[in-house]
Design a protein around this motif. Structure first.
Motif, short mmCIF file in Angstrom:
data_model
loop_
_atom_site.label_atom_id
_atom_site.label_comp_id
_atom_site.label_asym_id
_atom_site.label_seq_id
_atom_site.Cartn_x
_atom_site.Cartn_y
_atom_site.Cartn_z
N ARG A 1 3.50 6.81 11.15
CA ARG A 1 2.09 6.52 11.42
C ARG A 1 1.41 5.98 10.16
O ARG A 1 0.62 5.04 10.22
N GLY A 2 1.73 6.56 9.01
CA GLY A 2 1.19 6.06 7.75
C GLY A 2 1.68 4.67 7.45
O GLY A 2 0.91 3.81 6.98
N GLN A 3 2.95 4.41 7.72
CA GLN A 3 3.52 3.07 7.52
C GLN A 3 2.78 2.03 8.36
O GLN A 3 2.65 0.88 7.96
N SER A 4 2.30 2.46 9.53
CA SER A 4 1.61 1.50 10.41
C SER A 4 0.28 1.03 9.82
O SER A 4 -0.26 0.03 10.27
N LEU A 5 -0.24 1.73 8.81
CA LEU A 5 -1.47 1.30 8.14
C LEU A 5 -1.21 0.33 6.99
O LEU A 5 -2.14 -0.25 6.44
N ILE A 6 0.05 0.12 6.62
CA ILE A 6 0.38 -0.75 5.49
C ILE A 6 -0.12 -2.18 5.68
O ILE A 6 -0.64 -2.77 4.74
N PRO A 7 -0.02 -2.77 6.88
CA PRO A 7 -0.59 -4.12 7.03
C PRO A 7 -2.08 -4.17 6.68
O PRO A 7 -2.55 -5.16 6.12
N LEU A 8 -2.82 -3.11 6.98
CA LEU A 8 -4.23 -3.05 6.61
C LEU A 8 -4.38 -3.05 5.09
O LEU A 8 -5.21 -3.78 4.54
N LEU A 9 -3.57 -2.26 4.40
CA LEU A 9 -3.61 -2.23 2.92
C LEU A 9 -3.21 -3.59 2.35
O LEU A 9 -3.79 -4.06 1.37
N ASP A 10 -2.20 -4.22 2.96
CA ASP A 10 -1.77 -5.55 2.50
C ASP A 10 -2.90 -6.57 2.65
O ASP A 10 -3.11 -7.40 1.76
N MET A 11 -3.62 -6.52 3.77
CA MET A 11 -4.74 -7.45 3.98
C MET A 11 -5.84 -7.20 2.96
O MET A 11 -6.44 -8.14 2.45
N MET A 12 -6.10 -5.92 2.63
CA MET A 12 -7.11 -5.61 1.62
C MET A 12 -6.69 -6.15 0.26
O MET A 12 -7.51 -6.69 -0.49
N CYS A 13 -5.41 -6.03 -0.05
CA CYS A 13 -4.87 -6.54 -1.32
C CYS A 13 -5.03 -8.06 -1.38
O CYS A 13 -5.51 -8.62 -2.38
N ALA A 14 -4.65 -8.74 -0.31
CA ALA A 14 -4.75 -10.20 -0.27
C ALA A 14 -6.21 -10.64 -0.37
O ALA A 14 -6.53 -11.58 -1.10
N TRP A 15 -7.10 -9.95 0.33
CA TRP A 15 -8.51 -10.29 0.26
C TRP A 15 -9.02 -10.13 -1.18
O TRP A 15 -9.75 -10.97 -1.69
N GLY A 16 -8.65 -9.02 -1.81
CA GLY A 16 -9.08 -8.77 -3.19
C GLY A 16 -8.55 -9.81 -4.15
O GLY A 16 -9.28 -10.28 -5.05
N GLU A 17 -7.30 -10.21 -4.00
CA GLU A 17 -6.73 -11.24 -4.88
C GLU A 17 -7.45 -12.57 -4.69
O GLU A 17 -7.68 -13.30 -5.66
N ASN B 1 -10.59 -12.98 -3.58
CA ASN B 1 -12.03 -12.93 -3.82
C ASN B 1 -12.46 -12.31 -5.14
O ASN B 1 -13.66 -12.31 -5.46
N LYS B 2 -11.53 -11.78 -5.94
CA LYS B 2 -11.94 -11.16 -7.20
C LYS B 2 -12.42 -12.24 -8.17
O LYS B 2 -11.90 -13.36 -8.17
N PRO B 3 -13.39 -11.87 -8.98
CA PRO B 3 -13.89 -12.85 -9.97
C PRO B 3 -12.80 -13.22 -10.96
O PRO B 3 -11.97 -12.39 -11.31
N SER B 4 -12.82 -14.45 -11.41
CA SER B 4 -11.81 -14.93 -12.36
C SER B 4 -12.05 -14.40 -13.75
O SER B 4 -13.08 -14.18 -14.21
#
Length: 111
Positions: free
Chosen positions: A90-106, A108-111
């Motif tokens: 069940r925890g593994q099933s949340l990993i795509p959500l964490l991956d999307m947050m990581c990608a969004w942060g990369e 959108n983060k300021p340079s």
């Protein structure tokens, strides 16, 4: 997104609200991040990886994640005690959500 949050529905009655109730908290997603990709982690290793977290806070957060079925805790009957943690299915099933947050942060983060 309209299906997830119908108009005038209390947040806690939506899928979004339920998901948020499981991952809400200062350290829950951080713990899941550290457990992702690892077979198991022990308590002290996790505490070192996270850094500024007290024994009590880590212990309580791990108990909540276990209660919600997001991690598995395995205790070995030995001295000194040995306890290992890993993400549940069940925890593994949340990993795509964490991956999307990581990608969004990369993206959108300021340079």
């Amino acid at each position: 997104m309209d299906d997830c949050i119908p108009t005038y529905t209390p947040l806690e009655d939506t899928g979004f609200g339920y998901t948020l109730s499981l991952i809400n908290g200062k350290y829950k997603m951080i713990i899941m991040y550290w457990l992702y990709g690892k077979t198991v982690m022990r308590f002290n290793e996790m505490q070192r990886c996270i850094g500024n977290i007290s024994f009590r806070t880590l212990s309580n957060t791990l108990k909540e994640l276990e209660r919600d079925g997001l991690i598995h805790r395995k205790e070995y009957p030995q001295i000194p005690p040995k306890v290992e943690y890993r993400l549940s299915e069940r925890g593994q099933s949340l990993i795509p959500l964490l991956d999307m947050m990581c990608a969004w942060g990369e993206h959108n983060k300021p340079s």
